[in-house]
Design a protein around this motif. Structure first.
Motif, PDB file in Angstrom:
ATOM      1  N   UNK A  49      33.565  47.815  37.423  1.00 25.81           N
ATOM      2  CA  UNK A  49      32.594  46.932  36.767  1.00 25.81           C
ATOM      3  C   UNK A  49      33.192  46.465  35.442  1.00 25.81           C
ATOM      4  N   UNK A  50      32.878  45.252  35.059  1.00 22.04           N
ATOM      5  CA  UNK A  50      33.330  44.784  33.739  1.00 22.04           C
ATOM      6  C   UNK A  50      32.352  43.767  33.159  1.00 22.04           C
ATOM      7  N   UNK A  93      24.241  44.186  28.524  1.00 20.27           N
ATOM      8  CA  UNK A  93      22.953  44.880  28.629  1.00 20.27           C
ATOM      9  C   UNK A  93      22.891  45.763  29.884  1.00 20.27           C
ATOM     10  N   UNK A  94      23.271  45.194  31.013  1.00 18.87           N
ATOM     11  CA  UNK A  94      23.240  45.975  32.265  1.00 18.87           C
ATOM     12  C   UNK A  94      24.255  47.110  32.259  1.00 18.87           C
ATOM     13  N   UNK A 138      25.313  53.005  31.769  1.00 17.38           N
ATOM     14  CA  UNK A 138      25.911  54.156  31.051  1.00 17.38           C
ATOM     15  C   UNK A 138      24.808  55.187  30.791  1.00 17.38           C
ATOM     16  N   UNK A 139      23.677  54.694  30.276  1.00 17.70           N
ATOM     17  CA  UNK A 139      22.561  55.612  29.975  1.00 17.70           C
ATOM     18  C   UNK A 139      22.065  56.313  31.224  1.00 17.70           C
ATOM     19  N   UNK A 187      35.303  44.265  25.517  1.00 21.37           N
ATOM     20  CA  UNK A 187      34.661  44.276  26.836  1.00 21.37           C
ATOM     21  C   UNK A 187      34.562  45.688  27.395  1.00 21.37           C
ATOM     22  N   UNK A 188      33.539  45.901  28.192  1.00 18.12           N
ATOM     23  CA  UNK A 188      33.393  47.186  28.863  1.00 18.12           C
ATOM     24  C   UNK A 188      34.041  47.141  30.249  1.00 18.12           C
TER      25      UNK A 188
END
Ligand SMILES: Nc1ncnc2c1ncn2[C@@H]1O[C@H](COP(=O)(O)OP(=O)(O)OP(=O)(O)O)[C@@H](O)[C@H]1O
Length: 185
Positions: free
Chosen positions: A36-37, A57-58, A63-64, A77-78
């Protein structure tokens, strides 16, 4: 359903070399999870194939909700590997291979993925240093960082965290052991 296989070991031990041989011998049997990115897709990249493109946001919500095996942030970026992405590979009838580091191994162990763990070790730290030097990909600084990380990885392997440890000394011999562990579902 086949169990995912987690392959770890210090950088430069030969993971890519062995995986390349395996894919050449068994095309269509193995798969990697799709990451995912939050970065923008590049020209030609396909959502769900190259990456699962998503919003910040998603991603933060996932992560949470502890949906990732590992995630990281690079230049704003994640990026991450979700537990679902690994399960999707098995759902397609492929054996999922995960090439990850020690932290990743620890995270996979906390999921319900029921993975098998293979550790690839160098014959010695000195050999590892020579291989990284002759690969020509490292600066003096990145070489030292990789060698320091290698010591931590080897110490972790000594705790018995893996199902199998293969020493990559002679390449053909290591490949025979590698192949047999992976095919032995
Ligand atoms: N058994 C072996 N004997 C000698 N050289 C080897 C052997 N296996 C791999 N090498 C060489 O060692 C170098 C490192 O191997 P490779 O790139 O496969 O490591 P890696 O574990 O995938 O590293 P990274 O995690 O940094 O991607 C390469 O140049 C490769 O050709």
């Amino acid at each position: 359903m086949s169990r995912p296989i987690v392959i770890s070991g210090p950088s430069g031990t030969g993971k890519s070399t062995l995986l390349k041989k395996l894919f050449a011998e068994f095309p269509g049997k193995f798969g990697f999870s799709v990451s995912n990115t939050t970065r923008q897709p590049r020209e030609g990249e396909v959502d769900g194939k190259d990456y699962h493109f998503t919003t910040v946001e998603n991603f933060q919500k996932a992560i949470e909700e502890k949906k990732f095996i590992e995630w990281a942030q690079f230049s704003g970026n994640y990026y991450g590997t979700s537990i679902k992405a690994v399960k999707d590979v098995a759902d397609k009838g492929l054996v999922c291979l995960l090439d990850i580091d020690m932290q990743g191994v620890k995270s996979v162990k906390q999921t319900d993925l029921n993975a098998r763990y293979l550790f690839l070790a160098p014959p010695s730290i000195e050999t590892l240093r020579q291989r990284l030097e002759s690969r020509g990909t490292e600066t003096a600084d990145s070489l030292e960082k990789r060698i320091a990380a290698a010591s931590a990885e080897l110490a972790y392997a000594e705790t018995g965290a893996h199902d199998k440890i293969i020493v990559n000394d002679d390449l053909e011999k290591a490949y025979t052991e590698f192949r047999s562990f992976i095919l032995d579902q």
